[in-house]
Design an enzyme around this catalytic site. Structure first.
Site, PDB file in Angstrom:
ATOM      1  N   VAL A 103       0.656  -1.420   0.063  1.00 27.79           N
ATOM      2  CA  VAL A 103      -0.083  -0.193  -0.172  1.00 27.79           C
ATOM      3  C   VAL A 103       0.594   1.326  -0.339  1.00 27.79           C
ATOM      4  CG1 VAL A 103      -1.932   1.273   1.071  1.00 27.79           C
ATOM      5  CG2 VAL A 103      -1.831  -1.580   1.731  1.00 27.79           C
ATOM      6  N   CYS A 104       0.281   1.941  -0.867  1.00 26.65           N
ATOM      7  CA  CYS A 104       0.921   3.840  -0.997  1.00 26.65           C
ATOM      8  C   CYS A 104       0.063   4.495   0.499  1.00 26.65           C
ATOM      9  CB  CYS A 104       1.065   4.080  -2.305  1.00 26.65           C
ATOM     10  SG  CYS A 104       1.693   5.675  -2.164  1.00 26.65           S
ATOM     11  N   LEU A 105       0.263   4.588   1.603  1.00 29.47           N
ATOM     12  CA  LEU A 105      -0.017   5.289   2.174  1.00 29.47           C
ATOM     13  C   LEU A 105       0.453   6.429   3.026  1.00 29.47           C
ATOM     14  CD1 LEU A 105      -2.782   5.161   3.610  1.00 29.47           C
ATOM     15  CD2 LEU A 105      -2.459   3.735   5.109  1.00 29.47           C
TER      16      LEU A 105
END
Length: 154
Positions: A85-87
């Site tokens: 995930v790109c968080l």
């Protein structure tokens, strides 16, 4: 507060909060640093399924951020095929030790419900999201029906 004490408290708090969008939260029996849970999004195209995630906390938590991985496949521009995930809230440069796991989970739920195509891990899905939203929604709905877990009954 040491990592195990803080994690036990955060786990207990999350389990007691009864969040509709994050269910079935548990720590691994043998490893308090590994949690699993079920993301239950509210918004189309993801509101027909649920998505299992794994949260891995480093031994240095809370001084280093946790890593989140989707165990259920999802058609989303900010989550790659491996479930990464790109968080921004858990990126090394943005992480703050005072950030709690419930805040991280809320940021993740918000990202699922409202993708950020300007920070994609899957450029082709970000482009589809921006240029042909109707096609993206249809593809994401079909993918969700095919790959997601059953939503828990309320």
């Amino acid at each position: 507060m040491t990592a195990p004490r803080r994690l036990r408290k955060e786990l207990s708090d999350l389990q007691g909060n009864a969040l509709k969008s994050f269910r079935d939260i548990k720590a691994d029996d043998d490893n308090l640093l590994r949690w699993t849970g079920l993301i239950v999004p509210d918004n189309p195209p993801y509101n027909k399924g649920a998505f299992r995630i794994e949260i891995n906390f480093p031994a240095e938590y809370p001084f280093k951020p946790p890593k989140i991985n989707f165990k259920t496949r999802i058609y989303h521009p900010n989550i790659d095929e491996k479930g990464q995930v790109c968080l921004p809230i858990i990126s090394t440069e943005n992480w703050k030790p005072a950030t709690r796991t419930d805040q991280v989970v809320q940021a993740l739920v918000d990202l699922i419900n409202d993708p950020e195509p300007e920070h994609p891990l899957r450029a082709e899905l970000a482009e589809e999201f921006l240029k042909d939203r109707k096609k993206f929604v249809k593809n994401a709905e079909d993918y969700t029906k095919k790959h997601s877990e059953k939503r828990p009954a309320d």
